[in-house]
Design a protein around this motif. Structure first.
Motif, PDB file in Angstrom:
ATOM      1  N   THR A 168       0.855  -1.184   0.000  1.00  0.00           N
ATOM      2  CA  THR A 168       0.000   0.000   0.000  1.00  0.00           C
ATOM      3  C   THR A 168       0.890   1.233   0.000  1.00  0.00           C
ATOM      4  O   THR A 168       1.770   1.372   0.849  1.00  0.00           O
ATOM      5  CB  THR A 168      -0.900   0.014   1.256  1.00  0.00           C
ATOM      6  N   PHE A 169       0.667   2.106  -0.979  1.00  0.00           N
ATOM      7  CA  PHE A 169       1.499   3.304  -1.097  1.00  0.00           C
ATOM      8  C   PHE A 169       0.653   4.503  -0.681  1.00  0.00           C
ATOM      9  O   PHE A 169      -0.423   4.731  -1.227  1.00  0.00           O
ATOM     10  CB  PHE A 169       1.975   3.449  -2.545  1.00  0.00           C
ATOM     11  N   THR A 170       1.121   5.253   0.308  1.00  0.00           N
ATOM     12  CA  THR A 170       0.326   6.373   0.822  1.00  0.00           C
ATOM     13  C   THR A 170       1.018   7.694   0.543  1.00  0.00           C
ATOM     14  O   THR A 170       2.239   7.776   0.514  1.00  0.00           O
ATOM     15  CB  THR A 170       0.067   6.235   2.337  1.00  0.00           C
ATOM     16  N   PHE A 171       0.208   8.702   0.335  1.00  0.00           N
ATOM     17  CA  PHE A 171       0.719  10.030  -0.023  1.00  0.00           C
ATOM     18  C   PHE A 171       0.185  11.047   0.988  1.00  0.00           C
ATOM     19  O   PHE A 171      -1.026  11.181   1.161  1.00  0.00           O
ATOM     20  CB  PHE A 171       0.256  10.363  -1.449  1.00  0.00           C
ATOM     21  N   LEU A 172       1.082  11.748   1.636  1.00  0.00           N
ATOM     22  CA  LEU A 172       0.678  12.805   2.565  1.00  0.00           C
ATOM     23  C   LEU A 172       0.792  14.148   1.859  1.00  0.00           C
ATOM     24  O   LEU A 172       1.763  14.406   1.154  1.00  0.00           O
ATOM     25  CB  LEU A 172       1.598  12.842   3.793  1.00  0.00           C
ATOM     26  N   THR A 173      -0.191  15.000   2.082  1.00  0.00           N
ATOM     27  CA  THR A 173      -0.145  16.319   1.449  1.00  0.00           C
ATOM     28  C   THR A 173      -0.696  17.357   2.427  1.00  0.00           C
ATOM     29  O   THR A 173      -1.216  17.016   3.493  1.00  0.00           O
ATOM     30  CB  THR A 173      -0.912  16.300   0.106  1.00  0.00           C
ATOM     31  N   LEU A 174      -0.552  18.618   2.067  1.00  0.00           N
ATOM     32  CA  LEU A 174      -1.108  19.691   2.883  1.00  0.00           C
ATOM     33  C   LEU A 174      -2.368  20.189   2.198  1.00  0.00           C
ATOM     34  O   LEU A 174      -2.621  19.842   1.042  1.00  0.00           O
ATOM     35  CB  LEU A 174      -0.089  20.828   3.017  1.00  0.00           C
ATOM     36  N   ALA A 175      -3.151  20.990   2.908  1.00  0.00           N
ATOM     37  CA  ALA A 175      -4.405  21.489   2.339  1.00  0.00           C
ATOM     38  C   ALA A 175      -4.105  22.357   1.119  1.00  0.00           C
ATOM     39  O   ALA A 175      -3.594  23.464   1.249  1.00  0.00           O
ATOM     40  CB  ALA A 175      -5.161  22.281   3.394  1.00  0.00           C
ATOM     41  N   ARG A 176      -4.346  21.817  -0.020  1.00  0.00           N
ATOM     42  CA  ARG A 176      -4.162  22.580  -1.258  1.00  0.00           C
ATOM     43  C   ARG A 176      -5.470  22.534  -2.018  1.00  0.00           C
ATOM     44  O   ARG A 176      -6.078  21.481  -2.144  1.00  0.00           O
ATOM     45  CB  ARG A 176      -3.073  21.952  -2.127  1.00  0.00           C
ATOM     46  N   THR A 177      -5.867  23.671  -2.539  1.00  0.00           N
ATOM     47  CA  THR A 177      -7.119  23.692  -3.296  1.00  0.00           C
ATOM     48  C   THR A 177      -6.898  24.439  -4.604  1.00  0.00           C
ATOM     49  O   THR A 177      -5.885  25.120  -4.774  1.00  0.00           O
ATOM     50  CB  THR A 177      -8.233  24.419  -2.498  1.00  0.00           C
ATOM     51  N   GLY A 178      -7.872  24.297  -5.494  1.00  0.00           N
ATOM     52  CA  GLY A 178      -7.850  25.035  -6.758  1.00  0.00           C
ATOM     53  C   GLY A 178      -6.537  24.881  -7.494  1.00  0.00           C
ATOM     54  O   GLY A 178      -6.063  23.773  -7.728  1.00  0.00           O
ATOM     55  N   ASP A 179      -5.928  26.037  -7.854  1.00  0.00           N
ATOM     56  CA  ASP A 179      -4.706  26.022  -8.656  1.00  0.00           C
ATOM     57  C   ASP A 179      -3.553  25.308  -7.955  1.00  0.00           C
ATOM     58  O   ASP A 179      -2.674  24.751  -8.595  1.00  0.00           O
ATOM     59  CB  ASP A 179      -4.263  27.462  -8.976  1.00  0.00           C
ATOM     60  N   GLN A 180      -3.573  25.370  -6.619  1.00  0.00           N
ATOM     61  CA  GLN A 180      -2.455  24.743  -5.896  1.00  0.00           C
ATOM     62  C   GLN A 180      -2.389  23.234  -6.120  1.00  0.00           C
ATOM     63  O   GLN A 180      -1.338  22.620  -5.971  1.00  0.00           O
ATOM     64  CB  GLN A 180      -2.591  24.988  -4.387  1.00  0.00           C
ATOM     65  N   LEU A 181      -3.552  22.669  -6.485  1.00  0.00           N
ATOM     66  CA  LEU A 181      -3.567  21.229  -6.751  1.00  0.00           C
ATOM     67  C   LEU A 181      -2.604  20.867  -7.878  1.00  0.00           C
ATOM     68  O   LEU A 181      -2.052  19.781  -7.913  1.00  0.00           O
ATOM     69  CB  LEU A 181      -4.978  20.777  -7.154  1.00  0.00           C
ATOM     70  N   GLN A 182      -2.425  21.847  -8.795  1.00  0.00           N
ATOM     71  CA  GLN A 182      -1.524  21.599  -9.921  1.00  0.00           C
ATOM     72  C   GLN A 182      -0.102  21.329  -9.438  1.00  0.00           C
ATOM     73  O   GLN A 182       0.694  20.708 -10.129  1.00  0.00           O
ATOM     74  CB  GLN A 182      -1.482  22.811 -10.874  1.00  0.00           C
ATOM     75  N   GLY A 183       0.222  21.870  -8.266  1.00  0.00           N
ATOM     76  CA  GLY A 183       1.574  21.710  -7.736  1.00  0.00           C
ATOM     77  C   GLY A 183       1.886  20.289  -7.309  1.00  0.00           C
ATOM     78  O   GLY A 183       3.045  19.940  -7.102  1.00  0.00           O
ATOM     79  N   ILE A 184       0.861  19.455  -7.179  1.00  0.00           N
ATOM     80  CA  ILE A 184       1.091  18.070  -6.777  1.00  0.00           C
ATOM     81  C   ILE A 184       1.497  17.271  -8.010  1.00  0.00           C
ATOM     82  O   ILE A 184       0.830  17.337  -9.038  1.00  0.00           O
ATOM     83  CB  ILE A 184      -0.186  17.459  -6.148  1.00  0.00           C
ATOM     84  N   LYS A 185       2.582  16.558  -7.889  1.00  0.00           N
ATOM     85  CA  LYS A 185       3.043  15.764  -9.034  1.00  0.00           C
ATOM     86  C   LYS A 185       1.960  14.773  -9.435  1.00  0.00           C
ATOM     87  O   LYS A 185       1.443  14.036  -8.606  1.00  0.00           O
ATOM     88  CB  LYS A 185       4.305  14.967  -8.661  1.00  0.00           C
ATOM     89  N   LYS A 186       1.617  14.784 -10.716  1.00  0.00           N
ATOM     90  CA  LYS A 186       0.532  13.928 -11.169  1.00  0.00           C
ATOM     91  C   LYS A 186       0.879  12.457 -10.938  1.00  0.00           C
ATOM     92  O   LYS A 186       0.053  11.660 -10.525  1.00  0.00           O
ATOM     93  CB  LYS A 186       0.272  14.184 -12.652  1.00  0.00           C
ATOM     94  N   GLY A 187       2.118  12.127 -11.192  1.00  0.00           N
ATOM     95  CA  GLY A 187       2.561  10.742 -11.039  1.00  0.00           C
ATOM     96  C   GLY A 187       2.282  10.180  -9.664  1.00  0.00           C
ATOM     97  O   GLY A 187       1.879   9.028  -9.514  1.00  0.00           O
ATOM     98  N   VAL A 188       2.452  11.008  -8.644  1.00  0.00           N
ATOM     99  CA  VAL A 188       2.307  10.492  -7.285  1.00  0.00           C
ATOM    100  C   VAL A 188       0.847  10.165  -6.989  1.00  0.00           C
ATOM    101  O   VAL A 188       0.529   9.203  -6.284  1.00  0.00           O
ATOM    102  CB  VAL A 188       2.922  11.452  -6.238  1.00  0.00           C
TER     103      VAL A 188
END
Ligand code: GDP
Length: 327
Positions: A168-188
């Motif tokens: 199981t591969f888990t990804f932790l992130t911070l509260a990002r919304t709207g345009d900031q979502l683009q900052g998350i690497k799509k691959g992950v």
């Protein structure tokens, strides 16, 4: 000490011997490598042995990976588990030390006798680090650790590498919304089986929930209805410990969903085969790079690619010909 004695020591979870065994699998000395393989064969469990739960945890520096591992590790120990924490940090080779798996950042877990924390090996390439980590995982499981957490940051291919060694591969992130979502690497997002928005505490609870909903919509595009598993997006606070039991429940749900579909065993078997070929590729590349023929022409060929007098395809052919002894 014989390999059989070392294997017994590992199985009995004798920490000094376990540490010695891990040092052996991390070593690049050919004699150590040969002994390590003997040791791994000796401790590899039979088909009826209990199967540990292998979980990858990724996220950018500062997102709260070590705080989460500390909270999750203590939660798991309270449930009766034994927890190993390993790290894959290929950049540690350059920086001279890994910030992942740093015991000082997991203070209470590090001193718990039912936990074992091992920082990333600094053995050069990602391939080398991955090999040592996979082999250490086998040793930890032989020593009775039934949960293995593998921490990594998104450096190059390290996330793919870790995703390929866990269930199981888990990804932790911070509260990002709207345009900031683009900052998350799509691959992950494509690799993640469970996503958690961390630091959902204080003034950030509502923001975290909104972010989780948006991320959930983004994930629905990657995993259409009818997919075997659609990754949940949770919110949690690693410092307060809220959402940590739910995080673990999601990991277990993922595991049982795969098991019921026969996908769990299939994935593990495929991982072993993929790992085999990865090692073949790494070894061949090493032979090519270190061959006398390639060494003799390498800088000239690289210079020719840089100044445009050779295309990369022709340059690759020149290098392979040099390896084959044809030039
Ligand atoms: P890592 O680099 O991903 O391992 O992140 P750390 O676990 O070291 O956390 C980075 C910083 O964020 C530290 O100062 C932590 O105390 C803080 N932190 C981690 N988790 C939380 C959380 O759930 N809420 C809040 N408010 N701070 C957190």
């Amino acid at each position: 000490m014989t390999v059989a004695e070392l294997a017994d020591g590992v199985r009995a979870d004798k920490r000094a011997l376990l540490a010695r065994a891990i040092t052996m699998v991390e070593s690049r000395r050919p004699d150590h490598q040969a002994l390590a393989q003997e040791l791994l064969l000796a401790v590899t469990p039979g088909p009826d042995a209990p199967i540990a739960t292998r979980v990858g945890i990724t996220g950018v520096p500062g997102v709260g990976k070590s705080t989460t591992i500390e909270a999750l590790g203590n939660h798991l120990i309270s449930l009766g588990h034994k927890v190993a924490v390993l790290a894959v940090d290929p950049s540690s080779t350059r920086s001279g030390g890994s910030i992942l798996g740093d015991k000082t950042r997991m203070g209470t877990l590090a001193v718990n006798p039912r936990a074992y924390i091992r920082p990333s090996p600094t053995s050069g390439t990602l391939g080398g680090v991955a090999k040592a980590t996979r082999e250490t995982m086998v040793l930890m499981e032989a020593a009775g650790f039934d949960v293995v957490l593998v921490e990594t940051v998104g450096v190059g291919q390290s996330e793919v590498t870790v995703a390929n060694m866990v269930d199981t591969f888990t990804f932790l992130t911070l509260a990002r919304t709207g345009d900031q979502l683009q900052g998350i690497k799509k691959g992950v997002l494509e690799l993640a089986d469970v996503v958690a928005v961390n630091k959902a505490d204080g003034d950030h609870v509502v923001e975290a929930r909104v972010a989780a909903r948006e991320l959930s919509s983004a994930l629905r595009l990657i995993h259409p209805p009818g997919s075997l598993w659609r990754p949940p997006v949770l919110t949690q606070s690693a410092v307060e410990g809220t959402g940590i039991p739910e995080f673990w429940d999601a990991v277990l749900r993922h595991r049982s969903t795969l098991q019921e579909a026969g996908e769990f065993d299939r994935r593990r078997r495929q991982q072993q085969v993929d790992w085999t070929w990865t090692m073949v590729r790494d070894a061949i590349l090493g032979r090519v790079e270190h061959s006398d023929g390639v060494r003799a022409v390498r800088s000239e060929v690289e210079a020719s690619v840089q100044n445009g007098s050779l295309t990369p395809a022709l340059a690759a052919q020149r290098l392979l010909d040099a390896f084959d002894g044809r030039s």
